[in-house]
Design an enzyme around this catalytic site. Structure first.
Site, PDB file in Angstrom:
ATOM      1  N   THR A  67       0.807  -1.222   0.000  1.00 22.27           N
ATOM      2  CA  THR A  67       0.000   0.000   0.000  1.00 22.27           C
ATOM      3  C   THR A  67       0.841   1.274   0.000  1.00 22.27           C
ATOM      4  OG1 THR A  67       0.032   0.013   2.405  1.00 22.27           O
ATOM      5  CG2 THR A  67      -1.836  -1.110   1.346  1.00 22.27           C
ATOM      6  N   GLY A  70       2.713   1.091   5.169  1.00 25.13           N
ATOM      7  CA  GLY A  70       3.557   0.499   6.215  1.00 25.13           C
ATOM      8  C   GLY A  70       5.001   0.951   6.096  1.00 25.13           C
ATOM      9  N   HIS A  98       6.165  21.659  -0.967  1.00 32.52           N
ATOM     10  CA  HIS A  98       5.615  22.281   0.239  1.00 32.52           C
ATOM     11  C   HIS A  98       6.081  21.602   1.526  1.00 32.52           C
ATOM     12  CE1 HIS A  98       1.959  24.309  -1.937  1.00 32.52           C
ATOM     13  NE2 HIS A  98       3.127  24.582  -2.502  1.00 32.52           N
ATOM     14  N   ARG A 109       0.067  -2.285  -4.868  1.00 34.21           N
ATOM     15  CA  ARG A 109      -1.274  -2.819  -5.116  1.00 34.21           C
ATOM     16  C   ARG A 109      -2.256  -1.691  -5.400  1.00 34.21           C
ATOM     17  NH1 ARG A 109      -0.508  -6.631   0.090  1.00 34.21           N
ATOM     18  NH2 ARG A 109       0.900  -8.149  -0.865  1.00 34.21           N
TER      19      ARG A 109
HETATM   20  C1  RB5 Z   1       2.774  -7.176   2.719  1.00 34.79           C
HETATM   21  O1  RB5 Z   1       1.913  -8.217   2.466  1.00 34.79           O
HETATM   22  C2  RB5 Z   1       1.972  -5.927   2.974  1.00 34.79           C
HETATM   23  O2  RB5 Z   1       1.376  -5.963   4.209  1.00 34.79           O
HETATM   24  C3  RB5 Z   1       2.877  -4.738   2.858  1.00 34.79           C
HETATM   25  O3  RB5 Z   1       3.472  -4.731   1.593  1.00 34.79           O
HETATM   26  C4  RB5 Z   1       2.294  -3.344   2.982  1.00 34.79           C
HETATM   27  O4  RB5 Z   1       1.135  -3.196   2.220  1.00 34.79           O
HETATM   28  C5  RB5 Z   1       2.130  -2.788   4.308  1.00 34.79           C
HETATM   29  O5  RB5 Z   1       1.766  -1.641   4.510  1.00 34.79           O
END
Ligand code: RB5
Length: 161
Positions: A67, A70, A98, A109
C-alpha cells in the site's frame, strides 16, 4: 541526485519501474532490492532508507510496499525523514515543494507501473519551496523534540507572524 530505493517483497516490480524512471532522468540510484523470490519486511526496508536519507548518505529515497503505508510509517520513525505516500503525480510534486519530503512511498497494489513512473518524475522534477513552506517544514522538524510545547510550535509558523 543520489537516490536510494528499497521495497518489501510486494513492491519489487513497481520499485524496478521507479528506479528505471529515476535513472532515465539522470539520477544516480542505488537499488537495495529485494530480488524476485526474496522476502523483506516493510518495517526493515523503510528503516534502512530512512536512515540513509536522514544521515545524508543519499539525497532522496524511493520506497514501495503493498500500500505504501507500512513502509512510509517505518521511514517516518527516523528523525529528519519526511516520507509521503503518493498515488498520483500532483501530491508527489506538492509534497516535495511544500512539505520538503525527502522520500516517497508508493503502493504496488494501488498504482500500476506507468503511474508509478509519473509519480517519480513529478517528485524528482520538483524542488522544495522556501518562505512559508520552509517555515512549516521547520515546525515539523521541531516536533521531533517531544518536549516542545505547543505554543512554541505555533509561534514558529507563518500564521503567527
Ligand atoms: C505485505 O503483504 C503488505 O502488508 C505490505 O506490503 C504493505 O502493504 C504494508 O503496509
Amino acid at each position: 541526485m543520489r537516490i536510494v530505493a528499497h521495497s518489501d517483497h510486494a513492491g519489487i516490480e513497481i520499485r524496478q519501474e521507479m528506479v528505471a524512471q529515476a535513472r532515465e532522468l539522470g539520477h544516480e540510484v542505488d537499488d537495495l532490492g529485494p530480488a524476485e523470490g526474496e522476502k523483506i519486511d516493510y518495517p526493515y526496508a523503510g528503516a534502512v532508507v530512512g536512515r540513509k536519507v536522514a544521515t545524508g548518505e543519499y539525497d532522496l529515497g524511493l520506497l514501495v510496499c503493498g500500500t505504501g503505508i507500512g513502509i512510509s510509517l517505518a521511514a517516518n520513525k527516523v528523525p529528519g525523514v519526511r516520507a509521503a505516500v503518493c498515488s498520483e503525480p500532483y501530491t508527489a510534486r506538492l509534497t516535495r515543494q511544500h512539505n520538503g519530503s525527502n522520500i516517497i512511498a508508493v503502493g504496488a497494489r494501488v498504482v500500476g507501473p506507468g503511474l508509478a513512473r509519473m509519480i517519480v518524475e513529478a517528485f524528482l522534477l520538483a524542488e522544495p519551496e522556501g518562505g512559508r513552506h520552509a517555515q512549516r517544514v521547520g515546525m515539523l522538524t521541531a516536533l521531533e523534540d517531544p518536549s516542545i510545547d505547543l505554543e512554541t510550535l505555533r509561534a514558529m509558523g507563518p500564521a503567527c507572524q
